[in-house]
Design a protein around this motif. Structure first.
Motif, PDB file in Angstrom:
ATOM      1  N   ALA A  27      40.457  -7.899  13.040  1.00 22.71           N
ATOM      2  CA  ALA A  27      40.990  -6.783  12.260  1.00 22.71           C
ATOM      3  C   ALA A  27      42.084  -7.307  11.331  1.00 22.71           C
ATOM      4  N   PRO A  28      42.468  -6.534  10.322  1.00 19.92           N
ATOM      5  CA  PRO A  28      43.482  -7.010   9.379  1.00 19.92           C
ATOM      6  C   PRO A  28      44.789  -7.475  10.020  1.00 19.92           C
ATOM      7  N   GLY A  29      45.195  -6.903  11.125  1.00 22.28           N
ATOM      8  CA  GLY A  29      46.451  -7.295  11.760  1.00 22.28           C
ATOM      9  C   GLY A  29      46.323  -8.462  12.733  1.00 22.28           C
ATOM     10  N   GLU A  30      45.121  -8.867  13.029  1.00 21.37           N
ATOM     11  CA  GLU A  30      44.891  -9.933  14.002  1.00 21.37           C
ATOM     12  C   GLU A  30      44.906 -11.306  13.330  1.00 21.37           C
ATOM     13  N   ALA A  31      44.905 -12.345  14.154  1.00 18.56           N
ATOM     14  CA  ALA A  31      44.947 -13.719  13.652  1.00 18.56           C
ATOM     15  C   ALA A  31      43.700 -14.017  12.818  1.00 18.56           C
ATOM     16  N   GLN A  32      43.909 -14.462  11.594  1.00 18.80           N
ATOM     17  CA  GLN A  32      42.797 -14.748  10.696  1.00 18.80           C
ATOM     18  C   GLN A  32      42.225 -16.150  10.892  1.00 18.80           C
ATOM     19  N   ALA A  33      42.854 -16.936  11.756  1.00 14.67           N
ATOM     20  CA  ALA A  33      42.353 -18.285  12.025  1.00 14.67           C
ATOM     21  C   ALA A  33      40.960 -18.248  12.644  1.00 14.67           C
ATOM     22  N   TRP A  34      40.629 -17.169  13.307  1.00 18.90           N
ATOM     23  CA  TRP A  34      39.326 -17.047  13.956  1.00 18.90           C
ATOM     24  C   TRP A  34      38.191 -16.829  12.962  1.00 18.90           C
ATOM     25  N   VAL A  35      38.516 -16.456  11.741  1.00 27.04           N
ATOM     26  CA  VAL A  35      37.475 -16.180  10.745  1.00 27.04           C
ATOM     27  C   VAL A  35      36.578 -17.396  10.556  1.00 27.04           C
ATOM     28  N   TRP A  36      37.176 -18.568  10.363  1.00 22.91           N
ATOM     29  CA  TRP A  36      36.375 -19.781  10.127  1.00 22.91           C
ATOM     30  C   TRP A  36      35.589 -20.188  11.367  1.00 22.91           C
ATOM     31  N   VAL A  37      36.133 -19.941  12.526  1.00 26.12           N
ATOM     32  CA  VAL A  37      35.416 -20.256  13.761  1.00 26.12           C
ATOM     33  C   VAL A  37      34.195 -19.350  13.907  1.00 26.12           C
ATOM     34  N   ILE A  38      34.371 -18.079  13.607  1.00 27.15           N
ATOM     35  CA  ILE A  38      33.259 -17.130  13.701  1.00 27.15           C
ATOM     36  C   ILE A  38      32.178 -17.480  12.680  1.00 27.15           C
ATOM     37  N   ILE A  39      32.596 -17.779  11.456  1.00 25.79           N
ATOM     38  CA  ILE A  39      31.633 -18.144  10.414  1.00 25.79           C
ATOM     39  C   ILE A  39      30.882 -19.420  10.807  1.00 25.79           C
ATOM     40  N   ALA A  40      31.607 -20.430  11.246  1.00 25.69           N
ATOM     41  CA  ALA A  40      30.975 -21.696  11.634  1.00 25.69           C
ATOM     42  C   ALA A  40      30.007 -21.490  12.799  1.00 25.69           C
ATOM     43  N   GLY A  41      30.411 -20.738  13.792  1.00 21.19           N
ATOM     44  CA  GLY A  41      29.538 -20.479  14.938  1.00 21.19           C
ATOM     45  C   GLY A  41      28.272 -19.748  14.549  1.00 21.19           C
ATOM     46  N   ALA A  42      28.401 -18.739  13.694  1.00 24.99           N
ATOM     47  CA  ALA A  42      27.226 -17.977  13.257  1.00 24.99           C
ATOM     48  C   ALA A  42      26.293 -18.850  12.423  1.00 24.99           C
ATOM     49  N   VAL A  43      26.862 -19.615  11.501  1.00 23.11           N
ATOM     50  CA  VAL A  43      26.032 -20.477  10.648  1.00 23.11           C
ATOM     51  C   VAL A  43      25.317 -21.540  11.478  1.00 23.11           C
ATOM     52  N   LEU A  44      26.039 -22.178  12.382  1.00 23.18           N
ATOM     53  CA  LEU A  44      25.413 -23.201  13.221  1.00 23.18           C
ATOM     54  C   LEU A  44      24.305 -22.615  14.091  1.00 23.18           C
ATOM     55  N   SER A  45      24.515 -21.426  14.599  1.00 17.91           N
ATOM     56  CA  SER A  45      23.498 -20.787  15.423  1.00 17.91           C
ATOM     57  C   SER A  45      22.245 -20.482  14.613  1.00 17.91           C
ATOM     58  N   VAL A  46      22.416 -19.948  13.412  1.00 24.80           N
ATOM     59  CA  VAL A  46      21.276 -19.621  12.562  1.00 24.80           C
ATOM     60  C   VAL A  46      20.540 -20.895  12.136  1.00 24.80           C
ATOM     61  N   VAL A  47      21.272 -21.928  11.759  1.00 21.97           N
ATOM     62  CA  VAL A  47      20.647 -23.198  11.375  1.00 21.97           C
ATOM     63  C   VAL A  47      19.888 -23.790  12.561  1.00 21.97           C
ATOM     64  N   GLY A  48      20.478 -23.734  13.747  1.00 25.63           N
ATOM     65  CA  GLY A  48      19.805 -24.240  14.942  1.00 25.63           C
ATOM     66  C   GLY A  48      18.503 -23.506  15.221  1.00 25.63           C
ATOM     67  N   MET A  49      18.513 -22.185  15.066  1.00 27.36           N
ATOM     68  CA  MET A  49      17.283 -21.423  15.281  1.00 27.36           C
ATOM     69  C   MET A  49      16.236 -21.753  14.228  1.00 27.36           C
ATOM     70  N   ALA A  50      16.661 -21.932  12.986  1.00 29.34           N
ATOM     71  CA  ALA A  50      15.724 -22.288  11.923  1.00 29.34           C
ATOM     72  C   ALA A  50      15.096 -23.659  12.190  1.00 29.34           C
ATOM     73  N   LEU A  51      15.893 -24.597  12.662  1.00 24.67           N
ATOM     74  CA  LEU A  51      15.365 -25.926  12.985  1.00 24.67           C
ATOM     75  C   LEU A  51      14.385 -25.877  14.152  1.00 24.67           C
ATOM     76  N   ARG A  52      14.700 -25.073  15.153  1.00 23.43           N
ATOM     77  CA  ARG A  52      13.783 -24.936  16.291  1.00 23.43           C
ATOM     78  C   ARG A  52      12.458 -24.316  15.861  1.00 23.43           C
TER      79      ARG A  52
END
Length: 67
Positions: A27-52
């Motif tokens: 949320a806007p008041g929460e730590a924004q450092a997690w944004v990149w972790v969430i994006i990286a995790g989602a992208v890696l998961s989608v890429v992994g599924m595409a490769l499989r």
């Protein structure tokens, strides 16, 4: 038929990753450092599924060629 079903399964998994990332988005008041972790995790998961899925298709083509 199996490739189609496998593709649908991976597509549903991708949708679930997007939904989980949406819920985890800070949320806007929460730590924004997690944004990149969430994006990286989602992208890696989608890429992994595409490769499989690609590996599944390649394996099925090889089996069909051997027959």
């Amino acid at each position: 038929m199996a490739n189609w079903l496998t593709g649908i399964g991976y597509a549903l998994s991708i949708v679930s990753v997007v939904l989980l990332a949406w819920v985890a988005w800070p949320a806007p008041g929460e730590a924004q450092a997690w944004v990149w972790v969430i994006i990286a995790g989602a992208v890696l998961s989608v890429v992994g599924m595409a490769l499989r899925w690609a590996a599944h298709i390649v394996q099925n083509r090889k089996i069909a060629e051997d027959d």
